[in-house]
Design an enzyme around this catalytic site. Structure first.
Site, mmCIF file in Angstrom:
data_model
loop_
_atom_site.group_PDB
_atom_site.id
_atom_site.type_symbol
_atom_site.label_atom_id
_atom_site.label_comp_id
_atom_site.label_asym_id
_atom_site.label_seq_id
_atom_site.Cartn_x
_atom_site.Cartn_y
_atom_site.Cartn_z
ATOM 1 N N LYS A 11 0.723 -1.167 0.174
ATOM 2 C CA LYS A 11 -0.134 0.039 0.045
ATOM 3 C C LYS A 11 0.952 1.328 0.051
ATOM 4 C CE LYS A 11 -3.906 -2.115 2.393
ATOM 5 N NZ LYS A 11 -4.853 -2.169 3.585
ATOM 6 N N TYR A 51 -12.271 -2.391 -3.419
ATOM 7 C CA TYR A 51 -12.886 -2.371 -2.072
ATOM 8 C C TYR A 51 -14.331 -2.343 -1.990
ATOM 9 C CZ TYR A 51 -8.188 -2.516 0.073
ATOM 10 O OH TYR A 51 -7.154 -2.711 0.912
ATOM 11 N N PHE A 59 -15.383 3.817 6.956
ATOM 12 C CA PHE A 59 -14.144 4.150 6.636
ATOM 13 C C PHE A 59 -13.930 4.016 5.214
ATOM 14 C CE2 PHE A 59 -14.013 -0.272 7.964
ATOM 15 C CZ PHE A 59 -13.491 -0.960 6.672
ATOM 16 N N THR A 93 -5.161 -6.577 10.948
ATOM 17 C CA THR A 93 -5.510 -5.496 10.240
ATOM 18 C C THR A 93 -5.090 -4.392 10.921
ATOM 19 O OG1 THR A 93 -7.652 -6.376 9.664
ATOM 20 C CG2 THR A 93 -7.516 -4.185 9.063
ATOM 21 N N ARG A 104 2.799 -6.057 9.458
ATOM 22 C CA ARG A 104 1.980 -4.808 9.894
ATOM 23 C C ARG A 104 2.473 -4.553 11.468
ATOM 24 N NH1 ARG A 104 -3.930 -6.935 7.472
ATOM 25 N NH2 ARG A 104 -4.207 -5.726 5.780
ATOM 26 N N ASN A 114 -2.065 0.492 6.406
ATOM 27 C CA ASN A 114 -1.290 -0.889 7.050
ATOM 28 C C ASN A 114 -0.521 -1.700 6.302
ATOM 29 O OD1 ASN A 114 -3.387 -1.691 5.773
ATOM 30 N ND2 ASN A 114 -4.351 -2.877 7.412
ATOM 31 N N HIS A 117 -1.987 -5.514 1.624
ATOM 32 C CA HIS A 117 -3.139 -6.136 1.288
ATOM 33 C C HIS A 117 -2.916 -7.561 1.214
ATOM 34 C CE1 HIS A 117 -7.318 -7.274 -0.036
ATOM 35 N NE2 HIS A 117 -6.599 -7.903 -1.076
ATOM 36 N N GLU A 128 -9.612 -11.041 -7.126
ATOM 37 C CA GLU A 128 -8.816 -9.989 -7.132
ATOM 38 C C GLU A 128 -7.848 -9.928 -7.932
ATOM 39 O OE1 GLU A 128 -9.689 -9.146 -2.219
ATOM 40 O OE2 GLU A 128 -7.815 -9.685 -2.844
HETATM 41 P P1 IDP Z 1 -7.889 -6.831 6.114
HETATM 42 O O1 IDP Z 1 -6.948 -5.997 5.031
HETATM 43 O O2 IDP Z 1 -6.975 -7.094 7.240
HETATM 44 O O3 IDP Z 1 -8.342 -7.893 5.091
HETATM 45 P P2 IDP Z 1 -10.409 -5.392 5.954
HETATM 46 O O4 IDP Z 1 -11.406 -5.504 7.248
HETATM 47 O O5 IDP Z 1 -10.662 -6.288 5.012
HETATM 48 O O6 IDP Z 1 -8.930 -6.006 6.518
HETATM 49 O O7 IDP Z 1 -10.241 -4.103 5.648
HETATM 50 C C1 IDP Z 1 -9.736 -3.492 4.350
HETATM 51 C C2 IDP Z 1 -8.770 -2.453 4.553
HETATM 52 O O8 IDP Z 1 -9.553 -1.213 5.153
HETATM 53 C C3 IDP Z 1 -7.636 -2.645 5.762
HETATM 54 O O9 IDP Z 1 -6.662 -3.322 5.488
HETATM 55 C C4 IDP Z 1 -7.328 -1.158 6.120
HETATM 56 O O10 IDP Z 1 -6.652 -0.586 5.120
HETATM 57 C C5 IDP Z 1 -8.802 -0.680 5.942
HETATM 58 N N1 IDP Z 1 -9.568 -0.596 7.470
HETATM 59 C C6 IDP Z 1 -10.179 -1.557 8.136
HETATM 60 N N2 IDP Z 1 -10.530 -1.420 9.345
HETATM 61 C C7 IDP Z 1 -10.639 0.158 9.300
HETATM 62 C C8 IDP Z 1 -11.218 0.801 10.427
HETATM 63 O O11 IDP Z 1 -11.833 0.947 11.335
HETATM 64 N N3 IDP Z 1 -10.764 2.334 10.089
HETATM 65 C C9 IDP Z 1 -9.907 2.677 8.981
HETATM 66 N N4 IDP Z 1 -9.466 1.740 7.914
HETATM 67 C C10 IDP Z 1 -9.637 0.504 8.182
HETATM 68 MG MG MG Z 2 -10.049 -7.929 3.576
#
Ligand code: IDP
Ligand code: MG
Length: 147
Positions: A11, A51, A59, A93, A104, A114, A117, A128
């Site tokens: 990212k 996404y 978010f 995450t 991470r 973070n 992905h 994807e």
């Molecule tokens: P993942 O990347 O660990 O699979 P997901 O729940 O699929 O997590 O969320 C996608 C992306 O959205 C995360 O990697 C992060 O960049 C962002 N994200 C997830 N939860 C939050 C949040 O609570 N606040 C802000 N950004 C978030």
């Molecule tokens: Mg995810």
């Protein structure tokens, strides 16, 4: 165990703070073999499409703005149990909750920025991968050579 493919993204924060080499080394050391890789600047539309499953989340807007704020590296990783293996090496995450030694934990700035992905299931990995790569862009090579 089955050989799988998964989509990995480095990212914008990973590029901005020069963590690309260190992250790629960790994935390589985990046995995840890159079989396609490119650097892209995502448009807002591309980030929204990628996404789309999160479009109802609070978010979402911020995530799309962040993902299109600078270049990313998208890649396809191949290996035994690649989807779960990649998720394990990435860590949770939220970097505050990620296990010691995970990407991470080591490199992420925040729950949003973070660093990486990774697809969360083999089925989503196929979707994807197809979002960013044509089948002809995936390569095959031997990576077991000894120096
Ligand atoms: P993942 O990347 O660990 O699979 P997901 O729940 O699929 O997590 O969320 C996608 C992306 O959205 C995360 O990697 C992060 O960049 C962002 N994200 C997830 N939860 C939050 C949040 O609570 N606040 C802000 N950004 C978030
Ligand atoms: Mg995810």
């Amino acid at each position: 165990m089955a050989i799988e493919r998964t989509l990995s993204i480095l990212k914008p924060d990973a590029l901005q703070w020069r963590a690309v080499g260190k992250i790629l080394a960790r994935l390589e050391e985990a046995g995840l073999k890159p079989v396609a890789m490119k650097m892209l600047q995502l448009s807002q539309k591309q980030a929204e499409g990628f996404y789309a499953v999160h479009r109802e989340r609070p978010f979402f807007k911020s995530l799309v703005a962040y993902m299109s704020s600078g270049p990313v590296i998208v890649q396809v990783l191949e290996g035994e149990n690649a989807v779960a293996k990649n998720r394990e090496v990435m860590g949770a995450t939220d970097p505050a909750k990620a296990a010691e030694g995970t990407i991470r934990k080591l490199f992420a700035r925040s729950i949003e920025a973070n660093s990486v992905h990774g697809s969360d299931s083999p089925e989503n990995a196929r979707t994807e991968i197809a979002y960013f790569f044509a089948q002809t862009e995936l390569v095959a090579y031997d990576w077991t050579a000894k120096r």
